[in-house]
Design an enzyme around this catalytic site. Structure first.
Site, PDB file in Angstrom:
ATOM      1  N   ASP A   1      46.201 110.315  30.706  1.00  0.00           N
ATOM      2  CA  ASP A   1      45.811 109.881  32.055  1.00  0.00           C
ATOM      3  C   ASP A   1      45.688 111.074  33.010  1.00  0.00           C
ATOM      4  OD1 ASP A   1      45.501 108.479  34.488  1.00  0.00           O
ATOM      5  OD2 ASP A   1      46.737 106.838  33.748  1.00  0.00           O
TER       6      ASP A   1
ATOM      7  N   CYS B  14      41.652 104.583  37.519  1.00  0.00           N
ATOM      8  CA  CYS B  14      42.101 104.355  36.143  1.00  0.00           C
ATOM      9  C   CYS B  14      41.486 103.130  35.477  1.00  0.00           C
ATOM     10  CB  CYS B  14      43.626 104.225  36.111  1.00  0.00           C
ATOM     11  SG  CYS B  14      44.508 105.628  36.828  1.00  0.00           S
TER      12      CYS B  14
ATOM     13  N   ASP C  71      40.849 109.536  30.963  1.00  0.00           N
ATOM     14  CA  ASP C  71      40.103 108.504  31.678  1.00  0.00           C
ATOM     15  C   ASP C  71      39.322 109.095  32.850  1.00  0.00           C
ATOM     16  OD1 ASP C  71      42.463 109.087  33.011  1.00  0.00           O
ATOM     17  OD2 ASP C  71      43.004 107.014  33.441  1.00  0.00           O
ATOM     18  N   HIS C  72      39.948 110.031  33.563  1.00  0.00           N
ATOM     19  CA  HIS C  72      39.301 110.690  34.699  1.00  0.00           C
ATOM     20  C   HIS C  72      39.999 112.018  34.923  1.00  0.00           C
ATOM     21  CE1 HIS C  72      42.865 109.402  36.794  1.00  0.00           C
ATOM     22  NE2 HIS C  72      42.595 108.145  36.494  1.00  0.00           N
TER      23      HIS C  72
END
Length: 516
Positions: free
Chosen positions: A13, A53, A325-326
């Site tokens: 994450d 997210c 995810d980012h």
């Protein structure tokens, strides 16, 4: 490969794409990922499709652009009609297992208003996954483990990331030098890995599919020892930004709003009492240093996974994918987090290790062609020999894994952001626009990056000469034609990539006709 293979899809994450020591980052230490890269293919210009997210994970796991899955915010329900990587893998006999979370908000239609599934945005799990260890926002199972070890956490998750009291802080270290209450071997990162490795113990001779999600390096920016001290702030490069927050905010109204929102202590980094926009240079460097330490912690646990696969003879029959995810802004443009249009919020790591002999030609390769998060699902399905659904927006990366470069591959990436706040209406009120106007879409290639807003001024950056996106050229008459050309390309993309699940079908004489 004669026996049915394994799939390990790892998502860390908020890991930004440049934070890998094997790619030359001067502070990050990722020896285990670096070693995997030498035996895999690394996509150096890989971009997520949206943020934050929940939306970004939805794009990763459904293979769809935000404009098609429409789960645009943490808490926005995902229409249950959409298929995903887990549901498709089940068609090959797999029972995909989740360690961590998918941040999926359930489709409320058919649920009673009192259903607990509607009380927390991340309590839901995407259809098709089993949950050997679900770790949503409250992290209940991990917190319970810490309490069982003797930690005093009367407020549960709200207490777990408080700094350890009584730790002397050297003068050349910032607030975020203070370590966690718990030891590294007791962290949620280790807890998840322990559970995964135990799960594998009874699956050495059975094919499996695991989606493993690290919570870190997501904030709060606090690390257990020794990771809190692994990088000295004096060695950390200072973020690129304007001379003042006020000067930076002039670039765009959304940037002004984002900077202002971060002034409230704890808005980004819980239990951090500082105004991180106005924080001094030492603290900014310390926060970045701690972030790099958290990446090192994740890398150590990644190393445990790979060693286990090798020790048990599973490494050479397991497809391994490592991504995020980012990204994370890390103070650039005075912004922390991921909810802004700059590249660091969307640029992600992607490393894929194909164990098959036909992938030997690609080992150690670094691909500079643009790839997108939506490519992961079709890559896995293609690798398994499954049909890629018509509604999947991505493309298989298998040719790259074989050392090839597909003809007519994309020359640009596209990503989007829905920044509404349905409950508080803060961005709507601050910017004077409606919820459905809180959106932008981006096209970015080797030369330029164009950001089109639904109801705010556009942005244009000369990425080739201005990689940090400091000068907006959208209002420069000399670049009017460039902005128009990129706006047209963006419109072409939206028209050709809109929802098309049933568009190549026709019902008529002779029955249903489907155009391949």
């Amino acid at each position: 490969m004669t026996e049915r293979p394994n799939i390990l899809l790892i998502c860390a994450d908020q890991w930004r794409g440049d934070c890998i020591s094997g790619l030359g980052h001067r502070n990050v230490r990722t020896p285990n990922l670096d070693a995997l890269m030498a035996d895999a293919v690394t996509f150096t210009r890989h971009f997520g499709q949206c943020t934050p997210c929940g939306p970004s994970r939805t794009s990763l796991l459904t293979g769809k652009y935000l404009m098609n899955h429409r789960s645009g915010r943490n808490g926005t329900p995902l229409d249950r009609r959409h298929t995903n990587i887990a549901l498709e893998a089940r068609k090959a006999g797999y029972e995909p297992a989740l360690f961590g979370y998918t941040d999926t908000s359930p489709d409320p239609r058919g649920l009673h208003p009192n259903d607990p599934a509607l009380t927390a945005y991340d309590e839901g799990v995407m259809q098709g996954f089993t949950t050997p260890l679900h770790l949503p926002e409250d992290m209940g199972k991990w917190v319970a483990d810490l309490i069982a070890r003797g930690y005093d956490l009367p407020n549960g998750r709200d207490d777990v990331f408080r700094p350890r009291p009584g730790v002397a802080r050297p003068a050349d270290r910032g607030f975020r030098y203070a370590p966690t209450l718990f030891k590294a071997g007791e962290s949620e990162t280790a807890f998840l890995t322990d559970a995964f490795l135990k799960w594998l113990l009874v699956r050495e001779d059975k094919p499996w599919f695991a989606h493993f999600v690290f919570y870190r390096p997501h904030p709060p920016l606090i690390a257990p020892e020794p990771y809190n001290a692994m990088v000295h702030p004096a060695d950390v490069e200072f973020p690129v930004r304007a001379a003042s927050p006020e000067a930076e905010a002039k670039q765009h109204p959304l940037l002004d709003f984002a900077i202002d929102a971060l002034r409230q202590p704890g808005a980004y980094d819980e239990h951090n009492p500082l105004d991180i926009v106005a924080a001094d240079d030492l603290e900014i460097r310390q926060m970045r240093a701690t972030y790099y330490g958290l990446i090192a912690e994740v890398d150590a646990q990644l190393g445990r996974m790979v060693r286990h696969l090798k020790d048990t003879g599973q490494y050479d029959r397991t497809l391994i994918i490592v991504t995020s995810d980012h990204g994370e802004m890390l103070g650039e443009h005075y912004v922390w987090g991921k909810e802004i249009y700059f590249d660091p919020a969307f640029h992600l790591p992607l490393v894929i290790r194909d164990p098959r002999p036909e992938a030997d030609a690609g080992r150690g390769r670094r691909v500079e062609a643009f790839s997108e998060a939506i490519d992961v699902m079709p890559t896995v399905l293609d690798w398994l020999g499954l049909e890629i659904p018509r509604g999947c927006d991505g493309a298989s990366l298998l040719p790259f894994l074989r050392g090839e470069t597909p003809e007519n591959w994309r020359d640009a990436v596209f990503f989007e952001h829905d920044f509404r706040d349905v409950r508080t209406q803060r961005p709507e009120a601050a910017l004077g626009i409606a919820s459905d106007q809180c959106a932008y879409a981006v096209i970015r290639d080797d030369k330029y990056k164009y950001v089109h807003f639904a109801a705010l001024p556009p942005l244009l950056f000369d990425i080739a000469s201005d990689p940090h996106e400091q000068v907006n050229l959208a209002d420069d008459p000399a670049y009017t034609q460039v902005a128009l050309d990129y706006a047209r390309r963006l419109l072409d993309w939206r028209l050709s990539r809109g929802e098309r699940e049933l568009t190549n079908m026709h019902v008529g004489p002779g029955g249903l006709f489907v155009r391949p």
